[in-house]
Structure formats: structure tokens, C-alpha cells
Design an enzyme around this catalytic site. Structure first.
Site, short mmCIF file in Angstrom:
data_model
loop_
_atom_site.label_atom_id
_atom_site.label_comp_id
_atom_site.label_asym_id
_atom_site.label_seq_id
_atom_site.Cartn_x
_atom_site.Cartn_y
_atom_site.Cartn_z
N ALA A 133 32.53 -24.28 32.25
CA ALA A 133 31.91 -22.97 32.08
C ALA A 133 32.92 -21.91 31.64
O ALA A 133 32.65 -21.12 30.74
CB ALA A 133 31.25 -22.55 33.39
N LYS A 184 29.74 -39.46 35.86
CA LYS A 184 31.17 -39.14 35.63
C LYS A 184 31.72 -38.34 36.81
O LYS A 184 32.92 -38.39 37.08
CB LYS A 184 31.37 -38.43 34.29
CG LYS A 184 30.68 -37.07 34.11
CD LYS A 184 31.47 -35.89 34.62
CE LYS A 184 30.66 -34.61 34.60
NZ LYS A 184 31.30 -33.46 35.23
N ASN A 249 34.87 -31.56 41.03
CA ASN A 249 34.76 -32.94 41.53
C ASN A 249 36.14 -33.58 41.69
O ASN A 249 36.44 -34.19 42.69
CB ASN A 249 33.87 -33.76 40.60
CG ASN A 249 32.41 -33.37 40.75
OD1 ASN A 249 31.77 -33.71 41.75
ND2 ASN A 249 31.88 -32.61 39.81
#
Ligand SMILES: NC(=O)C1=CN([C@@H]2O[C@H](COP(=O)(O)OP(=O)(O)OC[C@H]3O[C@@H](n4cnc5c(N)ncnc54)[C@H](O)[C@@H]3O)[C@@H](O)[C@H]2O)C=CC1
Ligand SMILES: O=C(CO)COP(=O)(O)O
Length: 328
Positions: A133, A184, A249
Site C-alpha cells: 500500500a 503467499k 506477514n
């Protein structure tokens, strides 16, 4: 041609997409439940990076107002929140773009399946690919993939949302594109753990490669096309997420590798970590469908069964190799 877009979710991704669409001349209304986010956007202040300038973006806490605002709806909510939001809304006859990445716990549904269940007569697309982002917000070059069934509508959408700095590829495999974006995140957590433990570049490259093979095995069993995983939403997003400090993540995994518990790591990050939930959904799916998914299974036992990290790693590294599936 200028259009109206509603964005559900004024988080980092919703805000970046709103800013991008607004710079392209579209009229945008962002819906979020957090009054501080809504206030900031309405005041032209980036809720996440106050030092970064942001054009005024209309924002509301009123879901009905947001849904009624436009024919084009972008879903940029955390995946586990999508059902509760759509259950409160009456969504009919819209063109919907899912921009969220993950699987729903319990149902194991992809986001487009949740949307399909809770809307009527809508055309549903998925936007995915390597796209932090913060970089989209800065207008840095980014390539993404837009997937759906109706390629004519996809083409029209591409014309509306593309710019020289936001290159949109088209794909007719929505299952593969959604699963690429969801899976992913799981592998990025594993890579983060490896990096947090100081296991080095060899280990990370091995995890990324075997992780991609695991993504392909799961995806193909769930109806995706194999080749889709070698494109932007599979390999592309895996490269980005598994190797960058910007990824939540990967950072989540890194903190665990450094000795934090999952709860402390989630608290420290304080933003959505989709892979944490997706691990659970993938574990259940791979059990139900008997899919060989050693990395996801190892993460599940670490994150949800309290198995010590050393044991999880020993099991993963010492498991017998050369099973007939391993070459995939
Ligand atoms: N941040 C990024 O770089 C990217 C994120 N994504 C995906 O976009 C989705 C959203 O991620 P972020 O925007 O980064 O999350 P975030 O943690 O920055 O923000 C989530 C936003 O959702 C709002 N929200 C949560 N529950 C809600 C509810 N029930 N009703 C209304 N609003 C609610 C929160 O108030 C918050 O503003 C995730 O699935 C993520 O994987 C996809 C591409 C890039
Ligand atoms: O999906 C993303 C970039 O493409 C964002 O990844 P994280 O949620 O790990 O930050």
C-alpha cells in the site's frame, strides 16, 4: 471517463486504492467502522502516515450510504470481517472488486465466494499481486492482476483503474489469483520465522521455492490453473512478501523466530496479519482433501497447537524427502 467507486475498508490498502483512484479523477467514498480513520480521510490526512500528503477523500461510517454511492465496489477489508459487513448491507447489481487476500476461517471460502454468497446479481473480480500500500500511495510503479470471468467487463475495469504507475494485467483464473494472494501470506510467515532465527539466505530461498510448490499443489486441487501461480499473484507476491521488511506477514514470522509468542507478535504489529488466519483454513482444507502441505501443517502446529518451534523445525527438516509429490 470518471466514475464513482466505493471502497469498503479504509485501512492501508483501502486508503492507497482510494488515493490512486481519486488521482485518476474518479469520485471515491470510503467506508470504515473506525471514526478516527473516517475523520482523517475527510480532513485530507493520511490516517497511517501523517507526514505523507493525501488528497481529501470522502469517507463515512454509514454502510448504506457507501453501498448506495456507486455501482463499483472495492472490498479492502480484513477477510474475517467481510461476512459481517456484507451481511449488514444489501448489495445488488454491482461490479465488485475484491482486493483482500486470505481465506475465511470455518468455511475455507475465498473472498469472491463470500461475496457471491452475500450479494445478488453482481459481477465479481479479484485484484491481486505484489503491491504494498505504501508504495502505491507514493505512486511508485506497481503491476497487479485483475481476474474474473467476464473479460469484457474486466477490460473496461482495467481502463478505469490503470495508470502508467499502476499496470493491470488480466486473467480469467479467479480461483488461482485469489489463492495466490491468500497462500503467499502463509509462506511469507514461514520465511519470516527462518529469517528471525538467522537461518540465512539459502533457507529462505528453499522455503520460497518449496512454498511455491505447496501453493501450486493446494491451488490445483482447489480448481486453479497451475500457471497462474507463476504470475504476479503467486510467485510475484510471494517474492515481495517473503523478502521485504514492509510485509506484516513476514514480520509476524520474524518476531516469532526471534522468540515472541504469536499473541505478542500480533499485538506488536497491530495490523491485520491475514496469513495467521489463512494457516488455519489451509490446515483444515489440506486435511479434508488430503493435500500434502508440510509447511502449512508445521505452521499450524506452531501457531495453534502450541508445539515448540525447535520441534516443529526438527519435524520439518527431518521429514522423509522424495515423496512422489515433492518434485511438484
Ligand atoms: N496493506 C497492504 O499493503 C495490502 C493489503 N492487502 C489486503 O487488504 C486487506 C486489508 O488490509 P489493510 O488495509 O492493510 O489492513 P489494515 O489493518 O491497515 O486496516 C484494516 C481496516 O479495516 C477496518 N475494519 C476492520 N473490521 C471492519 C469492519 N467490521 N467494518 C468496517 N471496517 C472494518 C479497520 O477499521 C481498518 O481501518 C487485507 O486482506 C490485506 O491482505 C492487499 C494488498 C496490499
Ligand atoms: O499483500 C501485500 C503486498 O502485496 C501486503 O502484504 P502484508 O499483508 O504481509 O503486509
Amino acid at each position: 471517463m470518471s466514475q464513482k467507486f466505493t471502497i469498503l475498508g479504509g485501512g492501508r490498502w483501502g486508503t492507497a486504492l482510494a488515493s490512486h483512484l481519486s488521482r485518476l479523477g474518479h469520485e471515491v467514498l470510503v467506508y470504515d467502522k473506525n471514526p478516527k480513520v473516517v475523520e482523517s480521510l475527510n480532513a485530507g490526512v493520511n490516517p497511517y502516515l501523517e507526514s505523507q500528503s493525501l488528497e481529501r477523500i470522502a469517507s463515512t461510517q454509514d454502510l448504506k450510504e457507501a453501498i448506495d454511492f456507486s455501482q463499483y465496489l472495492v472490498v479492502a477489508l480484513p477477510v474475517q470481517a467481510i461476512r459481517s459487513v456484507l451481511e449488514k448491507a444489501e448489495v445488488r447489481g454491482k461490479v465488485i472488486i475484491s482486493a483482500s487476500k486470505g481465506l475465511e476461517i470455518g468455511t475455507h471460502k475465498r473472498v469472491s465466494q463470500i461475496i457471491e454468497e452475500l450479494s445478488q446479481d453482481c459481477q465479481i473480480f479479484c485484484l491481486s499481486g505484489p503491491s504494498f500500500a505504501v508504495e502505491v500511495m507514493k505512486g511508485l510503479p506497481t503491476a497487479v492482476v485483475l481476474a474474473g470471468q467476464d473479460m469484457e467487463q474486466a477490460q473496461r475495469l482495467r481502463e478505469l483503474i490503470s495508470s502508467p504507475y499502476f499496470r493491470v494485467y488480466l486473467c480469467d483464473d479467479i480461483v488461482g489469483v485469489e489463492l495466490g494472494g491468500a497462500l503467499k501470506n502463509v509462506i511469507a510467515i514461514a520465511c519470516g520465522i527462518s529469517d528471525g532465527l538467522g537461518y540465512g539466505h539459502n533457507a529462505r530461498a528453499a522455503l520460497m521455492t518449496r512454498g511455491l510448490a505447496e501453493m501450486v499443489r493446494i491451488g490445483v486441487q482447489l480448481g486453479a490453473k497451475r500457471d497462474t501461480f507463476y504470475g504476479l499473484s503467486g510467485m510475484g507476491d510471494l517474492f515481495l512478501t517473503a523478502s521485504s521488511d514492509l510485509s506484516r506477514n513476514r514480520t509476524f514470522g520474524y518476531l516469532i523466530g526471534q522468540g515472541l509468542s504469536a499473541e505478542r507478535a500480533l499485538e506488536r504489529i497491530g495490523q491485520v496479519v491475514e496469513g495467521y488466519h489463512t494457516v488455519k483454513a489451509v490446515k483444515e482444507l489440506s486435511d479434508n482433501l488430503q493435500i500434502y502441505a508440510p509447511i502449512s501443517q508445521a505452521l499450524y502446529s506452531l501457531l495453534f497447537e502450541g508445539k515448540p518451534l525447535e520441534e516443529v523445525l526438527k519435524d520439518l527438516l527431518l521429514r522423509p524427502s522424495l515423496s512422489p509429490y515433492e518434485s511438484l
